[in-house]
Every structure is written in structure tokens, then in C-alpha cells.
Design an enzyme around this catalytic site. Structure first.
Site, PDB file in Angstrom:
ATOM      1  N   ILE A 107       0.833  -1.199   0.000  1.00  0.00           N
ATOM      2  CA  ILE A 107       0.000   0.000   0.000  1.00  0.00           C
ATOM      3  C   ILE A 107       0.874   1.258   0.000  1.00  0.00           C
ATOM      4  CG2 ILE A 107      -1.688   1.311   1.369  1.00  0.00           C
ATOM      5  CD1 ILE A 107      -2.904  -1.404   2.191  1.00  0.00           C
TER       6      ILE A 107
ATOM      7  N   ALA B  92      -4.737   4.115   8.161  1.00  0.00           N
ATOM      8  CA  ALA B  92      -5.634   3.118   7.550  1.00  0.00           C
ATOM      9  C   ALA B  92      -4.969   1.749   7.638  1.00  0.00           C
ATOM     10  CB  ALA B  92      -5.937   3.489   6.102  1.00  0.00           C
TER      11      ALA B  92
ATOM     12  N   ASP C 251      -9.329   5.122   9.718  1.00  0.00           N
ATOM     13  CA  ASP C 251     -10.210   4.089   9.157  1.00  0.00           C
ATOM     14  C   ASP C 251     -10.223   2.849  10.044  1.00  0.00           C
ATOM     15  OD1 ASP C 251     -11.893   3.050   7.058  1.00  0.00           O
ATOM     16  OD2 ASP C 251     -10.216   1.788   6.419  1.00  0.00           O
TER      17      ASP C 251
ATOM     18  N   GLU D  73     -13.123  -2.207  17.465  1.00  0.00           N
ATOM     19  CA  GLU D  73     -14.109  -1.934  16.409  1.00  0.00           C
ATOM     20  C   GLU D  73     -15.385  -2.733  16.684  1.00  0.00           C
ATOM     21  OE1 GLU D  73     -12.282  -2.588  12.582  1.00  0.00           O
ATOM     22  OE2 GLU D  73     -10.768  -1.052  12.930  1.00  0.00           O
TER      23      GLU D  73
ATOM     24  N   HIS E 115     -13.627   1.257   8.827  1.00  0.00           N
ATOM     25  CA  HIS E 115     -12.732   0.216   8.277  1.00  0.00           C
ATOM     26  C   HIS E 115     -13.144  -0.173   6.847  1.00  0.00           C
ATOM     27  CE1 HIS E 115      -9.796  -3.126   9.664  1.00  0.00           C
ATOM     28  NE2 HIS E 115      -9.627  -2.852   8.381  1.00  0.00           N
TER      29      HIS E 115
END
Ligand code: NAD
Length: 399
Positions: free
Chosen positions: A151, A227, A253, A258, A281
Site C-alpha cells: 500500500i 488506515a 479508518d 471496532e 474500516h
């Protein structure tokens, strides 16, 4: 061979599997342990996403199962060690949503630099507040990428094409893309970046990597994006630096905790702050990524079932078997002990069989050898391999 696909896997997977002769049972939801055990009767390939748990008990009773495709990134919903011990290959899609994450981060860099979160909120509140105060172009500003892997490197390329200067820091030796500059330390990066974006992996040592000290070392009025993994950032420290104005904006993100299910409440100390983008996310969640995952993982399953290839398997030794040309192929999964390859080759020599290609790979306690031969191995020789001391399984394919 029967294939069971759970959890609404993209139709492109069904197309690819059916086109290659598999019988597909496609179901919308996940299955609990006992239902999964019943559903796996006679199934050779299983496709799941993150909500189906393939436990040791499930694997113990799934006697025809050859491979599991996780149509997602994570694989901790599968007992990988139990699958390996049984010779069941597990595949996932590690790269299929890279571009989606990068595009979200690019959007966030521009949005934060223009303070779009608070501008749009004010408009929804009915307030016309036209001002250039605190708004910047990203051209010429410095992006600091922490974690220069799949990424990080794609982000580097796209950010440069928007005219940003890119610096990066990675603990591994990674070649710089384009004009990006490698930093010798995280501190060196923090001292010069206008935007810091985290793209590191989830290894245990990265927990709490970014806290009060790191935020303090960032440039005044710089921006922060995460992220990657929620556990790497101390959200309370980030909140303090946002409230003090030292950090001018942030986009998150991923979060340390979560919600588990769709519609569950979301708690975070970062809620309600100015110029903070919070997303659930979804960095990798696009239609394009889902389609790519469907195509990629079903390709891995068919490649394994039809040609014995284990490239990118997360639990078996990886052999990137070439396409099966005219001839015969023998796949032999065995315990990784010295002398097994020699024994296989001695047996082929005794048979007078001409080996046209051979690939061996080992991983922890397992070894996998794929042998291409001009002739079909005799039933007797196959039986000797099957019953040999270190064998987990033998499979044959022919073109
Ligand atoms: N938000 C999402 O929806 C989403 C989607 C996909 C991936 N991810 C996450 O993004 C992250 C990056 O994914 P990727 O595919 O690029 O991973 P990757 O493994 O290709 O790259 C990670 C890089 O980080 C480096 N690294 C690890 N720890 C470091 C540290 N402490 N300091 C500096 N460098 C460090 C590694 O050497 C590696 O080059 C992962 O954590 C992944 O889980 C999030």
C-alpha cells in the site's frame, strides 16, 4: 468436485469455478460449527469470508476437503495449523484491495488539507462560511509514509503524481519509487512531513507504536492518517494533539476496538472533533476490490485442485507449479524430514519414469514436491508413495 461458497462471495468466483467444471453450492450467510460440518459432507473446496470459523473440529470431520479460500485478507477465522496438519491448503487475497486503500488515503489527504469535514458540516448546519483560512493545496507538500509495502509504495506513486514530495520510513530495505526519499528513522520523517500516513503491518511489536511522543515530534499544523491497524495508534494522545491544534487534521479508518456487527454503536474519543474523518474500516471495501478478491481466490482454488499449485498459500509449503503441459503430474505432501525427495526419485527411477520437471518447497514441518513426468505413474508405485511413512497425501493430474 463439489464447492461450497458461503457469505455472499462475488459471482465472478462462481463463474470461474463453474467454467472449470466444479459444482458450486452458493449460500448467502455463514454457518455455525455443526451446520458447517454437515454442509461439508462431500465438499472438496470451501470458500468463506471472515464470519465463518473453520475450527479443528470442523477440519477433523471434513474428509474430502482439499482447500479453503478466504475471500478476504485475514485468515485467523481458520485454524491454520490444524488445516496444515491435515494437508488442507488455505488461500486468501493479500493484495486485491491495495488500490482501494490508496485511493481513500489520497482523498483524505486532499480533504484534510482543504478542511472539508468541517466545511461540509457547516453547510449541513445551514452556515455559509466562505474562507481560505487553513486551506492548502497538496502540491509541493511533503507526505511521510510509514510502512513502504504494497500500500505504501502505491500511495507513493499516486501522491507524487499530484505533485507531493514523498519521504518514507520502513524497517525493511525497500527500494524508493520515483523521487521518494528514504528516511533513516521515524523521527527524521516526523520532523519534515506535512502529512504522516501509517501503512505498517500488524506484527505484535507495532502495538502502540504511535503515541504522545510521536505526535509531539510531528510538525505543527501537520496532518495524520491511519488506515493500517487500530492498535498501532494511541487515540487519546491523538485527541490531545488535535485539541491543542498541534495536529491540524486526522483521518482514521481503523480503531483499537471496532464494533463486531453491522449497526453496532461506535465509541471513540475522536468522535465530534473538527477536521477529523472517521470511516468504518472501509479502506479496502469497494466493489472493484470484492470482484478482484472473488477472481483471485477462486483462481487459487482452481489452480490447486486442478494443477497442484500452492503459490501464496498461507499454511502449506508454496510451489508455483507451472501450467500442466502435455504429461502427468504427481503432488506429494509429506512430513519435512531428510531423504523424502531422494526416496520419491528412487521410486520414479525404478519405474523407469522420465521426470520432466520437479519443484520442492518446505515450510515448518511440511514438505511438498510436485513432479512432472512423461508417463503415468503405475498404480503400484502410487500405492507405495501413498503408504510411505511420511506421506500426508498424493494427488495426480494429467493434461
Ligand atoms: N483499512 C483497510 O481496510 C485495510 C485494507 C488492506 C490492508 N490494510 C492494512 O494496511 C497495512 C499495510 O498493508 P500492506 O499490504 O501494504 O502490507 P505490507 O506487508 O505489504 O507492508 C507493510 C510494511 O510495513 C513495514 N513495517 C512494519 N512495521 C514497521 C515499523 N514499525 N516501522 C516501519 N515500517 C514497518 C514492513 O516492513 C512492510 O514493508 C496492514 O496493516 C494491513 O492490515 C488495511
Amino acid at each position: 468436485m463439489k464447492v461450497l461458497l458461503l457469505e455472499n462471495i462475488h459471482p465472478v468466483a462462481v463463474e470461474q469455478l463453474e467454467a472449470r467444471g466444479f459444482e458450486v453450492d452458493l449460500r448467502a450467510g455463514s454457518l455455525a460449527e455443526d451446520d458447517l460440518i454437515a454442509a461439508l459432507d462431500g465438499v472438496g473446496l470451501l470458500g468463506i469470508r471472515s464470519n465463518t470459523h473453520v475450527t479443528e473440529k470442523v477440519l477433523a470431520s471434513a474428509n474430502e476437503l482439499q482447500a479453503i479460500g478466504c475471500f478476504c485478507i485475514g485468515t485467523n477465522q481458520v485454524d491454520l495449523a490444524a488445516a496444515a496438519a491435515k494437508g488442507v491448503a488455505v488461500f486468501n487475497a493479500p493484495y486485491s484491495n491495495t488500490r482501494s486503500v490508496v485511493e481513500l488515503v489520497i482523498a483524505e489527504i486532499v480533504s484534510l488539507a482543504r478542511r472539508l469535514p468541517e466545511k461540509t458540516q457547516r453547510m449541513h448546519d445551514g452556515v455559509w462560511d466562505k474562507s481560505a483560512r487553513g486551506s492548502h493545496e497538496v502540491r509541493g507538500r511533503t507526505l511521510g509514509i510509514v510502512g513502504y509495502g504494497n500500500i505504501g509504495t502505491q500511495l507513493s506513486n499516486l501522491a507524487e503524481s499530484m505533485g507531493m514530495r514523498v519521504v518514507f520510513y520502513d524497517t525493511a530495505d525497500r527500494p524508493a519509487h520515483g523521487n521518494a526519499r528514504r528516511m533513516r528513522s521515524l523521527d527524521e520523517l516526523l520532523a519534515i512531513a506535512d502529512v504522516v500516513s501509517l501503512h505498517i503491518d500488524g506484527r505484535p511489536g507495532n502495538a502502540g507504536l504511535f503515541g504522545a511522543q510521536q505526535f509531539a515530534k510531528m510538525k505543527p499544523r501537520s496532518m495524520f492518517i491511519n488506515a493500517s491497524r487500530g492498535m498501532v495508534v494511541d487515540d487519546v494522545a491523538l485527541r490531545d494533539h488535535l485539541l491543542s491544534g498541534h495536529i491540524a487534521g486526522a483521518a482514521l479508518d481503523v480503531f483499537p476496538v471496532e464494533p463486531k456487527a453491522q449497526g453496532d454503536p461506535f465509541e471513540s474519543v475522536l468522535r465530534g472533533l473538527d477536521n477529523v474523518i472517521l470511516t468504518p474500516h472501509v479502506g479496502g471495501s469497494t466493489q472493484e476490490a470484492q470482484e478482484e478478491i472473488g477472481w483471485f481466490v477462486s483462481g487459487k482454488l482452481t489452480g490447486f485442485a486442478l494443477e497442484g499449485g500452492t503459490a501464496l498459500s498461507v499454511n502449506l509449503p508454496t510451489v508455483a507449479a507451472p501450467p500442466l503441459a502435455a504429461g502427468h503430474r504427481i503432488g506429494f505432501l509429506h512430513h519435512n524430514v531428510p531423504g523424502v525427495l531422494a526416496a520419491v526419485n528412487a521410486l520414479l527411477a525404478e519405474e523407469g519414469d522420465n521426470v520432466t520437471g520437479q519443484h520442492l518447497s518446505t515450510r515448518d514441518e511440511l514438505g511438498y514436491v510436485v513432479t512432472d513426468a512423461a508417463e503415468r505413474l503405475s498404480a503400484g508405485a502410487l500405492e507405495r508413495l501413498r503408504t510411505s511413512e511420511h506421506c500426508l497425501w498424493v494427488r495426480t493430474w494429467e493434461s
